[in-house]
Motif scaffolding. Structure first.
Motif, mmCIF file in Angstrom:
data_model
loop_
_atom_site.group_PDB
_atom_site.id
_atom_site.type_symbol
_atom_site.label_atom_id
_atom_site.label_comp_id
_atom_site.label_asym_id
_atom_site.label_seq_id
_atom_site.Cartn_x
_atom_site.Cartn_y
_atom_site.Cartn_z
ATOM 1 N N GLN A 130 0.924 -1.161 0.037
ATOM 2 C CA GLN A 130 -0.031 0.636 -0.258
ATOM 3 C C GLN A 130 0.824 1.573 -0.257
ATOM 4 O O GLN A 130 0.758 2.158 -0.833
ATOM 5 N N ILE A 131 1.848 0.907 1.023
ATOM 6 C CA ILE A 131 2.965 2.289 0.969
ATOM 7 C C ILE A 131 3.678 2.893 -0.423
ATOM 8 O O ILE A 131 3.521 3.530 -1.027
ATOM 9 N N ILE A 132 3.641 1.559 -1.444
ATOM 10 C CA ILE A 132 4.732 1.998 -2.227
ATOM 11 C C ILE A 132 3.463 2.069 -3.656
ATOM 12 O O ILE A 132 4.019 3.048 -4.276
ATOM 13 N N TYR A 133 2.220 2.152 -3.491
ATOM 14 C CA TYR A 133 1.570 2.381 -5.014
ATOM 15 C C TYR A 133 0.928 3.116 -3.880
ATOM 16 O O TYR A 133 0.439 3.779 -5.040
ATOM 17 N N ARG A 134 0.669 3.584 -2.745
ATOM 18 C CA ARG A 134 -0.354 4.943 -2.748
ATOM 19 C C ARG A 134 0.521 6.109 -2.397
ATOM 20 O O ARG A 134 -0.081 7.035 -2.306
ATOM 21 N N ILE A 135 1.562 5.871 -1.705
ATOM 22 C CA ILE A 135 2.398 6.502 -1.394
ATOM 23 C C ILE A 135 3.304 6.298 -2.206
ATOM 24 O O ILE A 135 3.676 8.287 -2.634
ATOM 25 N N TYR A 136 4.169 6.190 -2.454
ATOM 26 C CA TYR A 136 5.510 6.479 -3.240
ATOM 27 C C TYR A 136 5.178 6.768 -4.910
ATOM 28 O O TYR A 136 5.837 7.543 -5.352
ATOM 29 N N LEU A 137 4.298 5.737 -5.507
ATOM 30 C CA LEU A 137 3.897 6.150 -6.696
ATOM 31 C C LEU A 137 3.303 7.252 -7.034
ATOM 32 O O LEU A 137 3.234 8.457 -7.998
ATOM 33 N N LYS A 138 2.021 7.622 -6.151
ATOM 34 C CA LYS A 138 1.338 8.411 -6.217
ATOM 35 C C LYS A 138 1.783 9.624 -6.484
ATOM 36 O O LYS A 138 1.759 10.772 -6.654
ATOM 37 N N GLU A 139 2.604 9.303 -5.335
ATOM 38 C CA GLU A 139 3.239 11.088 -4.698
ATOM 39 C C GLU A 139 4.208 11.521 -5.679
ATOM 40 O O GLU A 139 4.607 12.275 -6.208
ATOM 41 N N ALA A 140 4.606 10.338 -6.203
ATOM 42 C CA ALA A 140 6.334 11.105 -7.201
ATOM 43 C C ALA A 140 6.139 11.106 -8.660
ATOM 44 O O ALA A 140 6.100 10.825 -9.139
ATOM 45 N N PHE A 141 4.298 10.390 -8.792
ATOM 46 C CA PHE A 141 4.206 10.394 -10.043
ATOM 47 C C PHE A 141 4.678 11.621 -11.159
ATOM 48 O O PHE A 141 4.673 11.368 -12.335
ATOM 49 N N PRO A 142 4.262 12.948 -10.800
ATOM 50 C CA PRO A 142 4.102 14.469 -11.462
ATOM 51 C C PRO A 142 6.458 13.852 -11.581
ATOM 52 O O PRO A 142 6.814 14.384 -13.093
ATOM 53 N N ALA A 143 7.237 13.514 -10.740
ATOM 54 C CA ALA A 143 8.335 14.042 -10.786
ATOM 55 C C ALA A 143 8.755 12.858 -12.050
ATOM 56 O O ALA A 143 10.140 13.013 -13.027
ATOM 57 N N ILE A 144 8.100 11.181 -11.815
ATOM 58 C CA ILE A 144 8.399 10.247 -12.488
ATOM 59 C C ILE A 144 7.957 11.147 -14.064
ATOM 60 O O ILE A 144 8.858 10.684 -14.714
ATOM 61 N N LEU A 145 7.149 12.089 -14.370
ATOM 62 C CA LEU A 145 6.837 11.898 -15.763
ATOM 63 C C LEU A 145 8.152 12.941 -16.216
ATOM 64 O O LEU A 145 8.553 13.202 -17.090
ATOM 65 N N SER A 146 8.078 14.087 -15.390
ATOM 66 C CA SER A 146 9.291 14.882 -15.039
ATOM 67 C C SER A 146 10.837 14.090 -15.534
ATOM 68 O O SER A 146 11.328 14.072 -16.593
ATOM 69 N N GLY A 147 11.116 13.192 -15.009
ATOM 70 C CA GLY A 147 12.583 12.244 -15.142
ATOM 71 C C GLY A 147 12.302 11.392 -16.619
ATOM 72 O O GLY A 147 12.856 11.945 -16.953
ATOM 73 N N ILE A 148 11.079 11.000 -16.713
ATOM 74 C CA ILE A 148 11.079 10.473 -18.280
ATOM 75 C C ILE A 148 11.133 11.266 -19.283
ATOM 76 O O ILE A 148 11.970 11.328 -20.256
ATOM 77 N N THR A 149 9.971 12.814 -18.825
ATOM 78 C CA THR A 149 11.082 13.948 -20.187
ATOM 79 C C THR A 149 11.992 13.965 -20.498
ATOM 80 O O THR A 149 12.459 13.911 -21.894
ATOM 81 N N LEU A 150 12.420 14.414 -19.463
ATOM 82 C CA LEU A 150 14.250 14.321 -19.590
ATOM 83 C C LEU A 150 14.882 13.573 -20.084
ATOM 84 O O LEU A 150 15.960 13.187 -20.877
ATOM 85 N N THR A 151 15.001 12.165 -19.874
ATOM 86 C CA THR A 151 15.091 10.784 -20.255
ATOM 87 C C THR A 151 14.776 11.259 -22.111
ATOM 88 O O THR A 151 15.856 10.943 -22.838
ATOM 89 N N MET A 152 13.471 11.187 -22.089
ATOM 90 C CA MET A 152 13.655 11.311 -23.678
ATOM 91 C C MET A 152 14.345 12.536 -24.046
ATOM 92 O O MET A 152 14.862 11.902 -25.620
ATOM 93 N N ILE A 153 14.933 13.496 -23.582
ATOM 94 C CA ILE A 153 15.463 14.712 -23.889
ATOM 95 C C ILE A 153 16.493 14.388 -24.452
ATOM 96 O O ILE A 153 17.566 15.152 -25.841
#
Length: 213
Positions: A130-153
């Motif tokens: 629950q912590i992985i799914y509801r806290i880590y992934l949910k809270e970090a999702f915007p930062a993950i998208l930002s990381g993917i953006t930088l990765t694509m660049i």
């Protein structure tokens, strides 16, 4: 070469570059997800601290992160041949591109989650899942998208460098036609397209980040 021929060459190279960028980003996210979770969980302040596992994974990530891409392409040629059946070409380039992108994708974003949120979830009796799914992934999702953006660049730049070693794409056209054959229009057009790609990806990434934050 005539204008139509040039447009055909550029169009094909553009498709190859998009194929490499999107394909390697997808595989990097998929293959990097589990190691990222393990790194996060086994960190000194993680849910399951484990110095041995964390140190091994951390060293591996840093090793692959520190390799210049052109050198990495050469080093992983045996693996590329094993997976893709050949060492050069657009599909073959997915292997080194993916390997180079994996370390940058998710781990730093997951590690950015506030430790206080994790402690609060523990106090309420939340399970590790629950912590992985509801806290880590949910809270970090915007930062993950930002990381993917930088990765694509970054991958756009890597794919252009890969053109020097037969990866195809816009980098290959810029080198073969623009540099080696002294056909400046090819060099100019490929550079403009690469810049446009970066701007589009950055704009979309920033928009999604602001919307989800």
């Amino acid at each position: 070469m005539g204008g139509n021929c040039m447009s055909d060459v550029i169009l094909k190279a553009t498709y190859e570059t998009l194929y490499m960028v999107i394909g390697s980003t997808f595989f990097a996210v998929v293959l990097g997800f589990i190691p990222a979770i393990v790194l996060t969980l086994t960190a000194p302040d993680g849910l399951k601290p484990n110095k041995v596992i964390y140190t091994i994974l951390d060293v591996l990530v840093n090793v692959f992160r520190s390799f210049p891409f052109v050198i990495l392409m050469v080093i992983v040629i045996p693996l590329t041949r094993l997976i893709a059946g050949k060492a050069i070409g657009t599909t073959a380039a997915l292997v080194p591109l993916t390997i180079s992108a994996i370390p940058f994708v998710i781990e730093s974003a997951l590690r950015s989650v506030d430790v206080g949120l994790i402690e609060a979830a523990k106090s309420f009796g939340a399970t590790d899942f629950q912590i992985i799914y509801r806290i880590y992934l949910k809270e970090a999702f915007p930062a993950i998208l930002s990381g993917i953006t930088l990765t694509m660049i970054s991958i756009i730049g890597y794919s252009a460098m890969g053109g020097a070693l037969g990866a195809g794409g816009l980098g290959d056209i810029a080198i073969r036609y623009g540099y080696q054959a002294y056909k400046i229009p090819y060099l100019v057009v490929t550079s403009i397209i690469l810049i446009i790609f970066v701007q589009i990806i950055q704009t979309i990434g920033n928009h999604l980040y602001k919307k989800l934050s």
